[in-house]
Design an enzyme around this catalytic site. Structure first.
Site, PDB file in Angstrom:
ATOM      1  N   ALA A 178       0.846  -1.198   0.000  1.00  0.00           N
ATOM      2  CA  ALA A 178       0.000   0.000   0.000  1.00  0.00           C
ATOM      3  C   ALA A 178       0.876   1.241   0.000  1.00  0.00           C
ATOM      4  CB  ALA A 178      -0.938  -0.026   1.209  1.00  0.00           C
ATOM      5  N   SER A 179       0.291   2.377   0.326  1.00  0.00           N
ATOM      6  CA  SER A 179       0.994   3.652   0.184  1.00  0.00           C
ATOM      7  C   SER A 179       2.093   3.841   1.218  1.00  0.00           C
ATOM      8  CB  SER A 179      -0.001   4.809   0.292  1.00  0.00           C
ATOM      9  OG  SER A 179      -0.699   4.757   1.530  1.00  0.00           O
TER      10      SER A 179
ATOM     11  N   ASP B 175      -9.574   3.862   9.164  1.00  0.00           N
ATOM     12  CA  ASP B 175      -9.133   3.569   7.794  1.00  0.00           C
ATOM     13  C   ASP B 175      -9.779   2.261   7.341  1.00  0.00           C
ATOM     14  OD1 ASP B 175      -7.749   4.303   5.528  1.00  0.00           O
ATOM     15  OD2 ASP B 175      -5.868   3.364   6.125  1.00  0.00           O
TER      16      ASP B 175
END
Length: 509
Positions: free
Chosen positions: A135-136, A290
């Site tokens: 992911a980021s 999130d």
């Protein structure tokens, strides 16, 4: 540095969308008005050559966002849950931003682990896989602890991620300053504070020790929650750039077809996701902020599994009580009461008309009560509520941005599983239980007990404190008059407060 050099970064954002072909797709997805389309093209097309090329194998918008960096990826993750806003096709393309970004080399990950834990990877783990998700902020490897044989997930922070975020956030700060300068009316929304809040969130997300602590606390709070699992951290195998936790075995929440094929009731799972979020936000005041598809799985027994606790939200007890009053007013369709609570708590400036505010709330609430809940879009509701907050001058309350954002994301996840889900019916039992617990005699008794405990704790100090106060009053000279200050409850609250409060209230319709 937040100087004019950031203009290049902002221009490059538009240019990247033009170069990758994402501009037209994005404008079509949100059904942008003609003026916005013209402005976007004028700003992007002349500088197309400055844009990042990105990965040509990716869909246009995903290609542009991944090329621009982690801060933009975070925004794309939110949109990936909002098929009702950007359309199902674009939402599907953006979903890869949740956990299927290009990984960095495994050798590099092992070097970070060895530097952080001060032992060779082979000494710690008998098995260590290639990246299973990226992911980021970080990527995840599946491993087996050599000492115990336990299967774990090892999350490793991306190299250079801190510098990349600083670059993006500096540009966001610069853009917020320009917006406030050119549009004074936007200052009530406090764009600079909003960016600062986002900065604090992503900065905390880059310290895996904080994520481990959040996971541990969250696990304690939810230990007795039915149909919910949390992978707990392994502290001895974790550090600032590495987090090791139990392996979560299950099907991805975003794979609806696989869930149905496995025999799961997707409608029940969607309902449970909504209820879990509200339980954690209202009951505990500590919630997973999130909750997109990439951070949720479904176990073989149907339990919801949540992981990745880098972003958590908190709501203090007083604010939860205020919401309880707001929710109760909406249940009774008593808009005057809802308006009064907002004024008493300082959520609306005192110089505004309470009657007119109540009437504006009625305009928001009444259509919901008479409508098919499955047709109500949270995006549309938030858009109208934003108009109401603007009219009554409510500034943004940045500490509630995560609650507002998560509420929208969770709705998107639930609707992706069951497009016909009645979100209000799903939420009603949780919110009703909270109101019974916090707005009746039981709550008064609980508050009284806390006061007594506090007095008992400080009881031995009270005689001396009273003597000191009386002595100071007897010997003090008259103080010069000073202008009185407004009580703390009159401090600015915000658009997010009303949006979240009313949005939760609607769930009881």
């Amino acid at each position: 540095m937040r100087g004019p050099h950031n203009i290049l970064r902002l221009i490059r954002t538009g240019a990247t969308f033009e170069r990758t072909g994402a501009m037209g797709v994005a404008l079509d997805a949100v059904d942008a008005p003609p003026r916005l389309r013209v402005a976007a093209r004028v700003m992007g097309w002349p500088f197309r050559w400055l844009g990042y090329k990105g990965d040509p194998n990716l869909p246009p918008v995903t290609r542009a966002i991944t090329a621009l960096g982690p801060a933009y990826i975070k925004f794309g993750q939110i949109l990936s849950t909002r098929a009702d806003v950007v359309g199902p096709e674009l939402a599907g393309h953006l979903r890869m931003l949740q956990d299927r970004l290009p990984p960095f080399p495994t050798d590099q990950a092992k070097a970070i682990i060895e530097a952080e834990l001060r032992q060779p990877v082979d000494a710690l783990f008998s098995e260590f896989s290639e990246p299973v998700a990226a992911a980021s902020i970080a990527q995840v490897h599946r491993a087996r602890v050599r000492e115990t044989g336990r299967e774990v997930a090892v999350k490793v922070l991306r190299p250079g991620i801190a510098a990349a975020f600083r670059r993006d956030i500096d540009a966001f700060h610069f853009a917020a300053g320009i917006i406030e300068t050119l549009s004074p009316g936007s200052r009530r929304l406090r764009p600079r504070d909003v960016v600062s809040h986002f900065q604090s969130v992503v900065t905390g997300e880059q310290d895996m020790r904080l994520e481990a602590a959040a996971a541990s606390e969250f696990a304690e709070n939810t230990r007795n929650d039915d149909n919910f699992q949390i992978p707990e951290p392994h502290w001895i195998l974790s550090g600032r750039r590495v987090l090791t936790s139990d392996w979560a075995e299950g099907l991805p929440m975003g794979d609806r077809e696989a869930l149905i094929a496995a025999g799961h009731d997707v409608s029940q799972i969607a309902k449970r996701v909504i209820q879990l979020f509200l339980q954690h936000a209202l009951r505990d005041g500590f919630f997973h902020a999130d909750m997109h598809h990439g951070n949720l799985k479904v176990a073989a027994n149907g339990d919801v599994i949540a992981y990745d606790f880098g972003i958590m939200g908190e709501i203090d007890e007083y604010t939860r009580r205020v919401y309880a009053e707001i929710l109760y007013g909406f249940i009774q369709r008593d808009y005057r009461r809802v308006a009064r609570v907002h004024f008493e708590a300082g959520y609306v400036p005192r110089d505004r008309d309470e009657t007119q505010f109540a009437r504006a709330l009625r305009a928001v609430g009444e259509p919901i009560f008479g409508a098919d809940a499955s047709r109500i879009s949270m995006a549309s509701l938030l858009a109208y509520l934003f108009e109401v907050t603007e009219r009554f001058g409510m500034p943004t309350r940045t500490e509630l941005i995560l609650l507002q954002r998560t509420m929208v994301v969770v709705e998107g996840v639930a609707r992706s599983l069951d497009p016909q889900l009645n979100i209000w019916d799903a939420a009603k039992p949780v919110v009703s239980d909270y109101i019974k617990e916090n707005l009746g005699p039981r709550a008064i008794a609980k508050d009284t007990a806390k006061v007594v405990q506090t007095l008992g704790r400080y009881g031995p100090l009270l005689p001396n404190l009273v003597d000191q106060i009386l002595w100071e009053r007897a010997h003090a000279r008259p103080a010069p008059a000073v202008p009185s200050r407004k009580p703390w409850v009159a401090m600015a609250a915000g658009a997010a407060t009303l949006v979240v409060g009313l949005g939760l209230g609607m769930m009881l319709a």
